[in-house]
Write an enzyme that holds these catalytic residues in place. Sequence first.
Site, mmCIF file in Angstrom:
data_model
loop_
_atom_site.group_PDB
_atom_site.id
_atom_site.type_symbol
_atom_site.label_atom_id
_atom_site.label_comp_id
_atom_site.label_asym_id
_atom_site.label_seq_id
_atom_site.Cartn_x
_atom_site.Cartn_y
_atom_site.Cartn_z
ATOM 1 N N GLU A 62 -6.199 10.747 9.205
ATOM 2 C CA GLU A 62 -4.877 10.652 9.831
ATOM 3 C C GLU A 62 -4.699 11.676 10.951
ATOM 4 O O GLU A 62 -3.810 11.536 11.784
ATOM 5 C CB GLU A 62 -3.776 10.754 8.770
ATOM 6 C CG GLU A 62 -3.875 9.569 7.805
ATOM 7 C CD GLU A 62 -2.597 9.231 7.052
ATOM 8 O OE1 GLU A 62 -1.691 10.072 6.991
ATOM 9 O OE2 GLU A 62 -2.519 8.106 6.525
ATOM 10 N N CYS A 114 -3.818 -0.625 -2.196
ATOM 11 C CA CYS A 114 -4.025 0.807 -2.451
ATOM 12 C C CYS A 114 -4.969 0.985 -3.646
ATOM 13 O O CYS A 114 -4.709 0.490 -4.740
ATOM 14 C CB CYS A 114 -2.672 1.433 -2.737
ATOM 15 S SG CYS A 114 -2.723 3.128 -3.302
ATOM 16 N N CYS A 174 -11.216 3.970 -1.157
ATOM 17 C CA CYS A 174 -9.928 4.320 -0.543
ATOM 18 C C CYS A 174 -9.896 3.641 0.820
ATOM 19 O O CYS A 174 -10.892 3.677 1.555
ATOM 20 C CB CYS A 174 -9.807 5.839 -0.382
ATOM 21 S SG CYS A 174 -8.349 6.350 0.544
ATOM 22 N N ASP A 221 0.862 -1.174 0.000
ATOM 23 C CA ASP A 221 0.000 0.000 0.000
ATOM 24 C C ASP A 221 0.901 1.227 0.000
ATOM 25 O O ASP A 221 2.086 1.125 0.308
ATOM 26 C CB ASP A 221 -0.889 -0.002 1.253
ATOM 27 C CG ASP A 221 -1.846 1.187 1.284
ATOM 28 O OD1 ASP A 221 -2.553 1.399 0.283
ATOM 29 O OD2 ASP A 221 -1.867 1.922 2.286
ATOM 30 N N SER A 222 0.351 2.369 -0.346
ATOM 31 C CA SER A 222 1.137 3.604 -0.289
ATOM 32 C C SER A 222 1.519 3.937 1.152
ATOM 33 O O SER A 222 2.461 4.675 1.386
ATOM 34 C CB SER A 222 0.349 4.765 -0.885
ATOM 35 O OG SER A 222 -0.875 4.918 -0.194
ATOM 36 N N HIS A 260 -8.740 4.377 3.581
ATOM 37 C CA HIS A 260 -8.944 5.201 4.776
ATOM 38 C C HIS A 260 -10.425 5.480 5.058
ATOM 39 O O HIS A 260 -10.799 5.780 6.180
ATOM 40 C CB HIS A 260 -8.261 6.564 4.610
ATOM 41 C CG HIS A 260 -6.790 6.555 4.885
ATOM 42 N ND1 HIS A 260 -5.903 5.904 4.072
ATOM 43 C CD2 HIS A 260 -6.046 7.125 5.874
ATOM 44 C CE1 HIS A 260 -4.671 6.078 4.549
ATOM 45 N NE2 HIS A 260 -4.739 6.809 5.634
#
Lengths: 267, 267
Positions: free
Chosen positions: A156, A77, A187, A14-15, A189
């Site tokens: 984040e 990702c 995504c 993943d990134s 997140h």
Amino acid sequence: MENDKGKYPIGIFDSGVGGLTVLKEIEKLMPKEDIIYLGDTARVPYGSKSKETIIRFSTENILFLLKKKVKIVVIACNTSSSLALDYLRPMFSIPIVGVIEAGVRKAIRFSKSLRIGVIGTRATIFSSSYQKALIKMDNRVVVYSKACPLFVPLVEEGITKGRIAEMIVRMYLKEFKGKIDTLILGCTHYPLLKDVIAGYLKDVYLVDSAREIASYIYNLLEEKNLLNKDKRLPQKEFYVTDDPIGFEKLARIFLKRKIPNPKKINV
Amino acid sequence: MENDKGKYPIGIFDSGVGGLTVLKEIEKLMPKEDIIYLGDTARVPYGSKSKETIIRFSTENILFLLKKKVKIVVIACNTSSSLALDYLRPMFSIPIVGVIEAGVRKAIRFSKSLRIGVIGTRATIFSSSYQKALIKMDNRVVVYSKACPLFVPLVEEGITKGRIAEMIVRMYLKEFKGKIDTLILGCTHYPLLKDVIAGYLKDVYLVDSAREIASYIYNLLEEKNLLNKDKRLPQKEFYVTDDPIGFEKLARIFLKRKIPNPKKINV
């Protein structure tokens, strides 16, 4: 006859840290599998970058995992799955899978109106990968898509509820109101904003790609006779391209447990 | 006697597009100078990454500028100035300057109460560079500092006014209310939020480091007899590590003019 390669680990990249949501779902469904996870934390995020750069980074990540003798590469990702997967899949002999297709299949299975929304990073949305995959699977689908670049930094910062999160969710999603019955969270997140999104888009079903990809991988490995049938404790290894400490902290938010010490590498 | 090196360009690097605010101020004060600008857009942002990684990226950026025969390197990025400058300065024979010192000098000159606030990325604030530099210049200073990780994505989304910007500014800056008379904007993106910040922190003087660094560089080049005295049209070159098109678009927000085609390089 069991395939020897079945004992090789599953490789995930993943990134950054978001792909741990995918790792979590794979662990739930395939608890005997060894896993090697690579988070490209030195170059995160991918979502605002160009196709060429994302392909270059993704290639380097896959080459690292291949050196570790993985039996499959999972691109956790969404941005990389959208922009690099089609290019990279034919290059390598082992299976390379991304998160797009599984989410798309689930959305189409669930949606009654076939009016489906997709949200993701700028790169994911502008690549039209989700849009194309949806239409390809069912050409009656009407797709509504929107890039939501503030969602990742918001998560984040730990802002996953409250007034600010609500206002930003409304800013991005107001055009979906009353138009869709299913929304793909494109995504890794975004599932952390699920409650706020669900609170705003009532009666819309939210598709979390991480969950869907795990069962897709299970079926693929079973079909290829590549599932690990060993009884011993599975090994988990974590690699990052930036400071392991920052990754470890974020990992606890995503996994709700401590992970073995991540090792720093340069890809 | 004019120094031959005076005709060499000024080299500027930044993690991305934000350093163009520094370029703009240098152009105003030194309109005859050739400038080479490098934006490390493939690896932006630096602000959430570790010291070791930021030093590695910054070293690569400087080596690229050295190949282009610059007479000075300006680190326009506050994060890199905070974490890499002290390490890198002694390594190279030409002057390497960062944005911290100039902003600090201005803040101390202006502040009456010597209660000074600093805001920046996570990496900048946690490095304590501004805090240390302020105390070193005047040990009576009381420093209030705060990392504001959402400001950069907010600016890059074009949200520089309105309700959401105001709420996020208040979230980060409420602890400064009534405590400081001067605030250092320790990130090249933050001047774009100046109006909202000034609206919330009334009567607080805002220090924009980009402005201060230009006069610092002018004095340094003059002292070393390195100013360009040529009459011809100055050359400007732009390099980026990711897609030039995205950079060009953002550059128009920052510079309010079109720039010559940026060239893509791999550092």
